[in-house]
Design a protein around this motif. Structure first.
Motif, PDB file in Angstrom:
ATOM      1  N   ASN A 165      47.113  -4.018  85.573  1.00 30.86           N
ATOM      2  CA  ASN A 165      47.467  -4.090  84.323  1.00 30.86           C
ATOM      3  C   ASN A 165      46.682  -5.347  83.492  1.00 30.86           C
ATOM      4  O   ASN A 165      46.310  -5.321  82.316  1.00 30.86           O
ATOM      5  CB  ASN A 165      48.951  -4.370  84.007  1.00 30.86           C
ATOM      6  CG  ASN A 165      49.523  -3.021  84.144  1.00 30.86           C
ATOM      7  OD1 ASN A 165      49.400  -2.041  83.467  1.00 30.86           O
ATOM      8  ND2 ASN A 165      50.842  -3.077  85.025  1.00 30.86           N
ATOM      9  N   ALA A 166      46.390  -6.341  84.124  1.00 31.68           N
ATOM     10  CA  ALA A 166      45.618  -7.377  83.887  1.00 31.68           C
ATOM     11  C   ALA A 166      43.996  -7.197  83.485  1.00 31.68           C
ATOM     12  O   ALA A 166      43.507  -7.221  82.505  1.00 31.68           O
ATOM     13  CB  ALA A 166      45.607  -8.442  84.815  1.00 31.68           C
ATOM     14  N   VAL A 167      43.561  -6.102  84.684  1.00 34.80           N
ATOM     15  CA  VAL A 167      42.379  -5.512  84.272  1.00 34.80           C
ATOM     16  C   VAL A 167      42.401  -4.680  83.018  1.00 34.80           C
ATOM     17  O   VAL A 167      41.364  -4.965  82.299  1.00 34.80           O
ATOM     18  CB  VAL A 167      41.955  -4.752  85.459  1.00 34.80           C
ATOM     19  CG1 VAL A 167      40.722  -3.997  85.172  1.00 34.80           C
ATOM     20  CG2 VAL A 167      41.790  -5.856  86.656  1.00 34.80           C
TER      21      VAL A 167
ATOM     22  N   ARG B  71      39.878  -5.491  79.906  1.00 32.93           N
ATOM     23  CA  ARG B  71      39.047  -4.598  79.399  1.00 32.93           C
ATOM     24  C   ARG B  71      39.046  -4.188  77.927  1.00 32.93           C
ATOM     25  O   ARG B  71      38.313  -4.065  77.226  1.00 32.93           O
ATOM     26  CB  ARG B  71      38.962  -3.197  80.242  1.00 32.93           C
ATOM     27  CG  ARG B  71      38.133  -2.106  79.949  1.00 32.93           C
ATOM     28  CD  ARG B  71      36.731  -2.295  79.861  1.00 32.93           C
ATOM     29  NE  ARG B  71      36.107  -2.811  81.109  1.00 32.93           N
ATOM     30  CZ  ARG B  71      35.350  -4.107  81.423  1.00 32.93           C
ATOM     31  NH1 ARG B  71      35.099  -4.731  80.253  1.00 32.93           N
ATOM     32  NH2 ARG B  71      34.725  -4.291  82.566  1.00 32.93           N
ATOM     33  N   ALA B  72      40.199  -4.065  77.557  1.00 34.74           N
ATOM     34  CA  ALA B  72      40.611  -3.628  76.236  1.00 34.74           C
ATOM     35  C   ALA B  72      40.142  -4.879  75.091  1.00 34.74           C
ATOM     36  O   ALA B  72      39.634  -4.730  74.022  1.00 34.74           O
ATOM     37  CB  ALA B  72      41.934  -3.350  75.854  1.00 34.74           C
TER      38      ALA B  72
ATOM     39  N   MET C 157      32.722  -7.267  79.182  1.00 38.04           N
ATOM     40  CA  MET C 157      32.750  -8.098  80.214  1.00 38.04           C
ATOM     41  C   MET C 157      32.962  -7.668  81.625  1.00 38.04           C
ATOM     42  O   MET C 157      33.250  -6.468  81.796  1.00 38.04           O
ATOM     43  CB  MET C 157      34.309  -8.854  80.392  1.00 38.04           C
ATOM     44  CG  MET C 157      34.637 -10.270  79.883  1.00 38.04           C
ATOM     45  SD  MET C 157      32.972 -11.334  79.900  1.00 38.04           S
ATOM     46  CE  MET C 157      33.209 -12.282  78.675  1.00 38.04           C
ATOM     47  N   TYR C 158      32.373  -8.261  82.717  1.00 35.87           N
ATOM     48  CA  TYR C 158      32.150  -7.713  84.056  1.00 35.87           C
ATOM     49  C   TYR C 158      33.361  -8.028  84.696  1.00 35.87           C
ATOM     50  O   TYR C 158      33.706  -9.250  84.695  1.00 35.87           O
ATOM     51  CB  TYR C 158      30.963  -8.505  84.625  1.00 35.87           C
ATOM     52  CG  TYR C 158      30.634  -8.024  85.871  1.00 35.87           C
ATOM     53  CD1 TYR C 158      29.552  -7.061  86.185  1.00 35.87           C
ATOM     54  CD2 TYR C 158      31.261  -8.596  87.014  1.00 35.87           C
ATOM     55  CE1 TYR C 158      29.165  -6.629  87.461  1.00 35.87           C
ATOM     56  CE2 TYR C 158      31.067  -8.128  88.359  1.00 35.87           C
ATOM     57  CZ  TYR C 158      29.958  -7.272  88.648  1.00 35.87           C
ATOM     58  OH  TYR C 158      29.779  -6.806  89.861  1.00 35.87           O
ATOM     59  N   ILE C 159      33.930  -7.026  85.248  1.00 33.21           N
ATOM     60  CA  ILE C 159      35.371  -7.179  86.052  1.00 33.21           C
ATOM     61  C   ILE C 159      34.981  -6.858  87.517  1.00 33.21           C
ATOM     62  O   ILE C 159      34.855  -5.540  87.482  1.00 33.21           O
ATOM     63  CB  ILE C 159      36.406  -6.689  85.356  1.00 33.21           C
ATOM     64  CG1 ILE C 159      36.507  -7.166  83.991  1.00 33.21           C
ATOM     65  CG2 ILE C 159      37.806  -6.792  86.187  1.00 33.21           C
ATOM     66  CD1 ILE C 159      37.718  -6.350  83.027  1.00 33.21           C
ATOM     67  N   GLU C 160      35.479  -7.676  88.569  1.00 27.23           N
ATOM     68  CA  GLU C 160      35.271  -7.272  89.731  1.00 27.23           C
ATOM     69  C   GLU C 160      36.642  -7.236  90.250  1.00 27.23           C
ATOM     70  O   GLU C 160      37.420  -8.213  90.130  1.00 27.23           O
ATOM     71  CB  GLU C 160      34.368  -8.307  90.484  1.00 27.23           C
ATOM     72  CG  GLU C 160      34.552  -8.026  92.013  1.00 27.23           C
ATOM     73  CD  GLU C 160      33.201  -8.506  92.755  1.00 27.23           C
ATOM     74  OE1 GLU C 160      32.179  -9.127  91.861  1.00 27.23           O
ATOM     75  OE2 GLU C 160      32.967  -8.068  93.915  1.00 27.23           O
TER      76      GLU C 160
ATOM     77  N   THR D  12      39.746   3.330  86.752  1.00 31.45           N
ATOM     78  CA  THR D  12      40.577   3.904  85.441  1.00 31.45           C
ATOM     79  C   THR D  12      41.112   2.555  84.936  1.00 31.45           C
ATOM     80  O   THR D  12      41.113   2.633  83.548  1.00 31.45           O
ATOM     81  CB  THR D  12      41.668   4.549  86.247  1.00 31.45           C
ATOM     82  OG1 THR D  12      41.209   5.400  87.084  1.00 31.45           O
ATOM     83  CG2 THR D  12      42.774   5.150  85.221  1.00 31.45           C
ATOM     84  N   ALA D  13      41.348   1.410  85.704  1.00 34.62           N
ATOM     85  CA  ALA D  13      42.014   0.275  84.762  1.00 34.62           C
ATOM     86  C   ALA D  13      40.779  -0.281  84.035  1.00 34.62           C
ATOM     87  O   ALA D  13      41.111  -1.027  83.109  1.00 34.62           O
ATOM     88  CB  ALA D  13      42.667  -0.845  86.028  1.00 34.62           C
TER      89      ALA D  13
END
Lengths: 355, 214
Positions: free
Chosen positions: A226-228, A232-233, A238-241, A277-278
């Protein structure tokens, strides 16, 4: 006399095995992963290739030219300065010096800034300090620099946090209360993580690394996904790993779902699509090392799991490789022969996009 | 002839379903055909073992384990009504379980406690960040057969050795078994510090405890 090859046990001990024994260990390790994850075994060619890598005469081995992959580092900023308690080598240096050393001397392709507590929750009261450190590092560096920490949802339970410890509640058969506690903790985890990363992004972070997702079980993963999604929204570029804590999501709650998929009991190939998906850009699958088994068994098992994750994932997979994960023995400073063989196998057989 | 094996299967399957009513119904039925000890051993315990396996495989989850344990306890109680007084409520053994001082990791140790408790051991979970002396103190207080010592960091592993040394000093080592576990612990480490066993995960902890105490 039959030739024997020097391998390792999962605890790092030297062991000498014949080619036949290595092949049977590989088959058994791959079979174990296939059985647990309900995924395909390694093919005969892949088994032969893995045996070849394990039997190579050099102390260190490397991938073939043209097959190099990006390498990033978690907790890297305190790897130099930290002591053995946090896997550091005890060289006095600031986090800036450590980041720049990774960039300019060690050849890191990306790097992350992390706090000594390395969890999102304890960063809250020192976030201004973290923002300042991020700005200074960004002003001096070229490679992408993320902010990294562990979701570490255990910190929201007593005695560290406001919610009753579900472990204690479960033992007292208060199952519904335990589930409530986990759900509340997950909400707080999401909220805190997003708040911390909003500050860090405003200070120039190129991205975020969620390290050891699901360490506290399925609710930990629920809070992180949910944080991801929220990040993302808020920050489309932003780059998210999102890296995992273990090979299977522990079912502490058992009923939490994300995007219609129950989180408890998921294996790497089932976790990867959810990370995508997140809204994550990169997924970091993990396979644990069994210290009582040989490196042939462990590596074959890890490669089988990770290969399936890579195939199932629509985003790049950067496999976790280190102490006790990715087919590498459980040692504070893992032996180079085991680390390089495991890395080569992950790239050339499992097809990972990065390490 | 009555289908004894079928009745035991039914009891085991009812435990795996984690439903108390189903377990009580299956036990009631089996009671008419088999002695209580056999129903407990080959029905209820066998089902509980399978629950442990399914937990490790990610098919059942912690709440299920607890519900199955609760159902099993109810089944045992029902059977005890027909058992001689001396053989009632016999625990498999008493185990003190905790994470060593300086180490705040809790979850793995708690799962091990839960699984041991579900398997029929009397478990005293003394928490995390536990001073060395408290392990020994609790073992004395509860007349424990075994101490389980968890450590999740290489720096706190040493605490496992210290508990063993203190047990020796107190003259208790010969009657208390020691199990060690946690990410950096290994069989080699267990051998080095003189522990009786090392367990890789929760279900292995149950089987090793049974090997040593039964």
């Amino acid at each position: 006399m039959v030739t024997e090859y020097a391998l390792r046990m999962g605890d790092g001990k030297r062991v000498f095995l014949t080619r036949e024994k290595i092949l049977s260990e590989i088959e058994a390790g791959s079979g174990n992963a296939a059985d647990l994850g309900e995924i395909p075994d390694l093919s005969a060619d892949e088994i032969d290739r893995l045996a070849e890598i394990l039997m190579m005469p050099g102390k260190a081995v490397s991938v073939e030219q043209g097959m190099e992959v990006p390498v990033t580092h978690d907790i890297g900023t305190i790897r130099l300065d930290g002591d053995q308690g946090n896997s550091g080598v005890g060289i006095p240096s600031s986090r800036l010096v450590s980041c720049m050393t990774h960039e300019r001397a060690f050849g890191a392709d990306t790097m992350e800034l992390g706090h000594i507590d390395y969890s999102f929750k304890p960063v809250k009261p020192v976030v201004a300090n973290e923002c300042q450190a991020m700005e200074v590092c960004q002003q001096n560096m070229i490679i992408p620099l993320f902010y990294g920490a562990m979701p570490n949802m255990g910190l929201y339970y007593t005695p560290d946090g406001p919610f009753e410890n579900p472990g204690d509640l479960m033992k007292a058969f208060k199952i519904d209360k335990a589930k409530d506690s986990m759900e509340h903790a997950a909400e707080h985890l999401t909220r805190d993580t997003v708040w911390v990363m909003q500050k860090l992004f405003a200070s120039g972070a190129d991205g975020v690394n969620f390290d050891t997702t699901a360490a506290a079980g399925d609710a930990d993963m629920y809070g992180t996904l949910n944080a991801v999604k929220t990040l993302r929204a808020l920050y489309p570029e932003m780059y998210i790993e999102m890296g995992m804590a273990g090979e299977m999501v522990l079912g502490m709650h058992g009923e939490l779902e994300y995007d219609g998929v129950r989180l408890a009991g998921l294996w790497p190939h089932e976790q990867a699509p959810l990370a995508a998906t997140a809204g994550a850009n990169v997924f970091g699958p993990v396979v644990n090392t069994n210290t009582s088994k040989t490196s042939a068994w462990n590596l074959a098992r890890a490669v089988t799991f990770i290969k399936a994750a890579v195939e199932a994932s629509s985003i790049p997979c950067h496999v976790n490789m280190g102490m006790g994960v990715g087919g590498i023995p459980m040692l504070e400073t893992p032996p180079v022969d085991a680390v390089t063989r495991a890395s080569k196998a992950m790239v050339e057989i499992a097809g990972v996009d990065g390490i | 002839m009555a289908d004894f094996e079928g009745s035991l299967h039914e009891v085991a399957d009812a435990v795996i379903s984690c439903k108390k009513e189903k377990v009580l119904e299956a036990v009631e039925k089996a009671k008419a055909e088999l002695p209580p000890e056999e129903i407990i051993d080959k029905g209820l315990s066998a089902g509980m073992n399978q629950v442990g396996v399914l937990f490790e495989r990610g098919k059942l989850f912690l709440p299920h384990v607890m519900m199955a344990a609760d159902a099993m306890t109810a089944g045992v109680k029902l059977l005890e009504e027909g058992m001689p007084a001396g053989s009632r409520e016999k625990k498999l053994g008493t185990i003190v379980n905790g994470t060593v001082e300086g180490d705040v990791h809790d979850i793995g140790k708690s799962i091990v406690s839960t699984m041991l408790q579900s398997a029929g051991f009397e478990v005293h979970d003394i928490g995390r960040d536990v001073p060395i002396r408290n392990f020994v103190q609790k073992a004395k207080e509860t007349d424990a057969d075994m101490i389980g010592i968890s450590a999740l960091m290489t720096t706190t592993l040493q605490g496992q050795r210290e508990v063993i040394e203190l047990l020796k000093e107190e003259g208790l080592r010969s009657r208390v078994k020691i199990m060690v576990g946690g990410a950096p612990a290994t069989q080699a480490w267990a051998d080095k510090i003189g522990a009786d066993c090392y367990a890789e995960n929760a279900s292995e902890a149950v089987s090793k405890a049974k090997e040593l105490l039964l």
